[in-house]
Design a protein around this motif. Structure first.
Motif, PDB file in Angstrom:
ATOM      1  N   HIS A 172       0.827  -1.198   0.000  1.00  0.00           N
ATOM      2  CA  HIS A 172       0.000   0.000   0.000  1.00  0.00           C
ATOM      3  C   HIS A 172       0.867   1.255   0.000  1.00  0.00           C
ATOM      4  O   HIS A 172       0.735   2.129  -0.872  1.00  0.00           O
ATOM      5  CB  HIS A 172      -0.942   0.015   1.196  1.00  0.00           C
ATOM      6  N   GLU A 182      -2.767   2.058  -4.642  1.00  0.00           N
ATOM      7  CA  GLU A 182      -3.544   0.816  -4.680  1.00  0.00           C
ATOM      8  C   GLU A 182      -3.690   0.230  -6.080  1.00  0.00           C
ATOM      9  O   GLU A 182      -4.549  -0.616  -6.321  1.00  0.00           O
ATOM     10  CB  GLU A 182      -4.913   1.006  -4.020  1.00  0.00           C
ATOM     11  N   ILE A 266      -6.718  -2.380   4.683  1.00  0.00           N
ATOM     12  CA  ILE A 266      -5.272  -2.133   4.735  1.00  0.00           C
ATOM     13  C   ILE A 266      -4.748  -2.195   6.160  1.00  0.00           C
ATOM     14  O   ILE A 266      -5.327  -1.624   7.083  1.00  0.00           O
ATOM     15  CB  ILE A 266      -4.958  -0.749   4.130  1.00  0.00           C
TER      16      ILE A 266
END
Length: 267
Positions: A172, A182, A266
């Motif tokens: 990320h 992303e 995430i």
């Protein structure tokens, strides 16, 4: 043992844990993982909670690897004191940061000026002390998070620090640093990940990348040389599975089901 498997050239498998439920470690044991990745950078865990988790997982013969909030050698020592066997420091971009992490994980309990002298080769460590330090830290695993463009640009220098065992790629943060947030299938992102994996393996180190969605991504990067599988995390796995199951149940009941797309959670 996690470290021994890596030395033997085997793959190791694990997942990220964010829950402190007392029921969770026994459930994780049943999955057959080699290690758990406990994140204290983004997850609000205090020292006491972290130590309990580490001790329980060690008792279950699962290696606890902890990501500390910042590249702070004193915090690295704290989590090892609490029971962590592996330490991951986030967003490392300099040789000095990696060397300090090595000092915290491989030279304990030395600190301060004396550690600096030994760590930078300004003074030779006496043989008896060197043997003690080696034995004292034999199980500790030193891992660097590589997740930015500056780190990639200096990668060979970073990987050359003696005492570093492995690299975790932070996809990320790396994608954001690349200006491709992303976009994990973007050719430029894939090119950089491939470069990190290949260079890390050439330096004789182990490497993993953490994704929270398709297992196919893990397989893709294992084919490139990744040998540490850090797959998903508890909240993502729970969310994905429950959404999937509920959509089946609702369809059977004749209800209209919205798209089952799960956002890329995430950690």
């Amino acid at each position: 043992m996690f470290l021994q498997k890596l030395k033997n050239g085997q793959n190791v498998y694990g997942t990220c844990i964010t829950s402190i439920s007392p029921m969770w470690p026994a459930a994780i044991k049943r999955t057959g993982v080699d290690f758990v990745f406990i994140d204290t950078e983004h997850i609000p865990l205090d020292r006491s909670e972290l130590a309990k988790l580490c001790q329980i997982f060690r008792a279950l013969e699962i290696t606890p690897i902890v990501r500390i909030p910042s590249p702070d050698p004193f915090v690295a020592c704290q989590v090892i004191d609490g029971g962590a066997l592996g330490v991951v420091a986030p967003y490392l971009e300099s040789v000095a940061q990696i060397r300090e992490l090595v000092g915290a994980t491989k030279f304990r309990p030395l600190k301060g000026e004396k550690l600096h002298q030994y760590l930078y080769g300004h003074e030779e460590m006496p043989a008896e002390l060197a043997q003690y330090i080696t034995n004292f830290n034999a199980q500790n695993i030193c891992i660097a998070n590589i997740e930015s463009v500056p780190a990639v640009e200096r990668l060979d220098d970073l990987l050359s620090v003696q005492g570093l065992d492995a690299v975790f790629i932070g996809p990320h943060d790396l994608s954001v640093s690349l200006g491709l947030p992303e976009q994990y299938d973007h050719p430029e992102f894939e090119k950089v990940v491939r470069e990190i994996i290949h260079k890390t393996r050439r330096h004789g180190l182990s490497i993993g990348i953490h994704f929270s969605l398709e297992p196919e991504r893990q397989i893709q990067w294992m084919k490139e040389g990744a040998n540490i599988v850090v797959h998903s995390f508890d909240i993502a796995l729970f969310t994905q599975r429950l959404k999937h199951d509920l959509s089946i149940i609702k369809q059977a009941a004749g209800e209209v089901v919205a798209s089952n797309t799960v956002e890329n959670l995430i950690v």
